[in-house]
Design an enzyme around this catalytic site. Structure first.
Site, PDB file in Angstrom:
ATOM      1  N   CYS A   1       8.200  82.071  14.055  1.00 47.88           N
ATOM      2  CA  CYS A   1       8.010  82.839  15.292  1.00 47.88           C
ATOM      3  C   CYS A   1       9.052  82.433  16.332  1.00 47.88           C
ATOM      4  O   CYS A   1       9.615  83.296  17.033  1.00 47.88           O
ATOM      5  CB  CYS A   1       6.622  82.596  15.869  1.00 47.88           C
ATOM      6  SG  CYS A   1       5.249  83.144  14.826  1.00 47.88           S
TER       7      CYS A   1
ATOM      8  N   CYS B   1       4.207  78.097  15.278  1.00 39.75           N
ATOM      9  CA  CYS B   1       4.843  78.837  14.174  1.00 39.75           C
ATOM     10  C   CYS B   1       6.362  78.791  14.311  1.00 39.75           C
ATOM     11  O   CYS B   1       6.936  79.444  15.193  1.00 39.75           O
ATOM     12  CB  CYS B   1       4.334  80.279  14.189  1.00 39.75           C
ATOM     13  SG  CYS B   1       5.221  81.385  13.081  1.00 39.75           S
TER      14      CYS B   1
END
Length: 286
Positions: free
Chosen positions: A40, A37
């Site tokens: 993230c 991600c």
């Protein structure tokens, strides 16, 4: 980051101790993330920086959703990054996506204790004791040292309202940042000020309850009685009177009763009474 005393990698062996039990001692910020991600990866260093900067005012707990699927499923995590703040064993707030640092700071500051919060408690005690002027002085002084604490501003606005200074209270609320304007406490106080102003605009010395008793069809008296009831926390009585004005005199004040009802609904938020009274209002409209 790995050596920080304020950051922990979470798995099933330490989840209960750090997140659940730990949140009774200090707020725990749980970051649900995954290695694939990209947002993230952007968010992680910002959270780590803040964890070290805040020096233990909160603990950052990192949950790799690929490796800790059971924990992620427990909280219904479907999109990441997802960040939840835990207090007393329960998630109390959250945000999604890689927010900029200033927004994350604002998120944290809504929940983390500050030294000036003690002033809020002191002012609340004075207010409950009927000393509105004494209560007002405390947050006014404390805001000089901690102007960014929204709890001080909200308390100052409450003390202004208690002293009858509606304009002053509204001016203080206007200084709150945008994310605090939708705070339930802020919305409740704004609604109370709205009705306080209506109550103050009535004929000096005239008791709207007495006026209604003498003239039940006096829409202005009943509307101002409803405003007075909101101020004194007789919410059900106010809603009933506003519905009665709406039923008998829809044209009063350019549909003022219906607009006031919507204002009360906004103040009450998720209160179960909202659905009941909204249904009654809808029945009158149709």
């Amino acid at each position: 980051m790995a050596d920080s005393p304020y950051i922990f990698e979470i798995d099933e062996s330490n989840y209960e101790q750090i997140v659940l039990r730990g949140s009774f001692q200090v707020p725990i910020l749980v970051d649900f993330w995954a290695s694939w991600c990209q947002p993230c990866q952007m968010l992680m260093p910002v959270l780590a920086k803040l964890a070290d900067e805040y020096q233990g005012k909160f603990i950052l707990a990192k949950v790799n959703t690929e490796e800790q699927q059971a924990i992620a499923q427990q909280f219904g995590i479907r999109n990441i990054p997802n960040v939840k703040l835990f207090r007393d064993g329960q998630p109390v707030d959250e945000f999604a996506g890689a927010l900029p640092e200033n927004e994350i700071r604002a998120f944290l500051d809504r929940h983390l204790p500050r030294e000036s919060d003690g002033t809020v408690a002191q002012a609340q005690q004075l207010l409950m004791g009927g000393d509105a002027q004494g209560a007002r002085a405390l947050p006014e002084q404390a805001r000089e040292q901690d102007p960014a604490n929204p709890r001080l501003a909200l308390m100052l606005a409450q003390t202004c309202a208690a002293a009858g200074d509606v304009d002053g209270a509204e001016q203080v609320l206007d200084t709150l940042p945008a994310d605090e304007q939708d705070n339930p406490e802020t919305k409740m106080l704004r609604g109370q000020l709205f009705f306080e102003r209506i109550a103050q605009q009535g004929t000096p010395g005239a008791d709207p309850a007495a006026r209604v008793e003498q003239s039940p069809d006096d829409s202005d008296a009943r509307y101002r009685l409803a405003a007075q009831q909101i101020v004194t926390n007789d919410i059900a009585g106010a809603l009933d009177n506003l519905l009665l004005v709406m039923q008998k005199d829809r044209k009063y004040g350019d549909d003022a009763a219906r607009l006031a009802l919507l204002k009360v609904f906004d103040m009450l938020g998720d209160d179960p009474a909202v659905n009941r009274y909204r249904a009654r209002m809808f029945a009158l409209l149709h």
